[in-house]
Design an enzyme around this catalytic site. Structure first.
Site, PDB file in Angstrom:
ATOM      1  N   HIS A  36      42.594  37.076  38.855  1.00 43.81           N
ATOM      2  CA  HIS A  36      42.364  38.130  39.855  1.00 43.81           C
ATOM      3  C   HIS A  36      40.944  38.700  39.834  1.00 43.81           C
ATOM      4  O   HIS A  36      40.264  38.693  40.856  1.00 43.81           O
ATOM      5  CB  HIS A  36      43.411  39.231  39.692  1.00 43.81           C
ATOM      6  N   ARG A 148      45.058  46.275  42.960  1.00 36.48           N
ATOM      7  CA  ARG A 148      45.403  46.032  41.558  1.00 36.48           C
ATOM      8  C   ARG A 148      44.652  44.863  40.926  1.00 36.48           C
ATOM      9  O   ARG A 148      44.557  44.780  39.702  1.00 36.48           O
ATOM     10  CB  ARG A 148      46.907  45.798  41.412  1.00 36.48           C
TER      11      ARG A 148
END
Length: 235
Positions: A36, A148
């Site tokens: 991510h 996130r």
């Protein structure tokens, strides 16, 4: 093992419970801290700030440069594992996979081209069509850096690995690069002058330094690592 079997019996076939040898298998082996922040950095670190006409693909949009960033983060983590193993030859980090190993063990049936990390991510049908988290602004789309992928995976994942690496004396150049860029986007300070324990927002992370662990000896004590004695030269 009996406890795990009993719990599995209560849960059924899925989700499957896997036994891990230690906490590092979970924390260093967390793929989210690699993928991510790494993909986000790869796509946006050179962004000119202008809104885009459409949302870019997240996994299928990975290019060679971004794949190199992911591999760099993964390699940094493997170096940390090697340092732990050097301290204690019995310390088991075998479940901490490289990012490519994780993709193949998790999605081999969904990947049509596994010739490289880039192609494996581009051709993974399980993530087909997923885009970067974006916000509508100025008639287009701009990245949402508070999503996130940075706001959680950096302080809870990447900061942990960087903190362990620092205590072990392991250089983590790719993690550092992504972490410094990410903290700017999050308006946080997780690392300062190459150190984590003096950073203003270290308390908001899962780095060992946030819990008062600031030396190799303290880390070894926490992990119950038995440091191997140095060779006397007559072995």
């Amino acid at each position: 093992m009996d406890v795990i079997l009993k719990l599995q019996g209560l849960l059924g076939v899925e989700p499957k419970i896997n036994e891990v040898p230690n906490i590092m298998s979970i924390s260093l082996g967390n793929p989210g801290q690699v993928i991510h922040p790494g993909v986000t950095y790869g796509r946006w670190h050179a962004w000119d700030g202008k809104p885009l006409a459409k949302k870019p693909l997240f996994y299928q949009g990975v290019d060679n440069e971004t794949a190199d960033v992911l591999t760099g983060i993964s390699d940094d983590i493997q170096k940390i594992c090697a340092a732990l193993k050097k301290l204690d030859g019995q310390y088991n980090t075998s479940q901490v996979q490289t990012v490519m190993e994780w993709y193949m063990s998790s999605y081999s049936s969904s990947i049509s081209d596994a010739s490289s990390l880039k192609t494996a991510m581009n051709t993974n049908s399980a993530y087909e069509g997923l885009c970067h988290p974006m916000k509508e602004e100025q008639g287009g789309y701009v990245p949402d850096f508070q999503f996130r992928y940075l706001s959680e995976d950096v302080p809870t994942g990447l900061c942990f690995s960087r903190g362990v690496g620092e205590l072990l004396g392991v250089k983590t150049p790719t993690i550092d690069k992504v972490l410094i860029w990410s903290q700017e986007k999050l308006k946080k300070e997780f690392i300062k002058d190459g150190k984590m324990n003096i950073a203003a927002d270290i308390k908001d992370t899962r780095a060992p330094q946030a819990f008062g662990v600031t030396s190799k000896d303290q880390l070894c004590k926490f992990l119950k690592i038995k440091k191997e004695a140095a060779c006397c030269g007559f072995c």
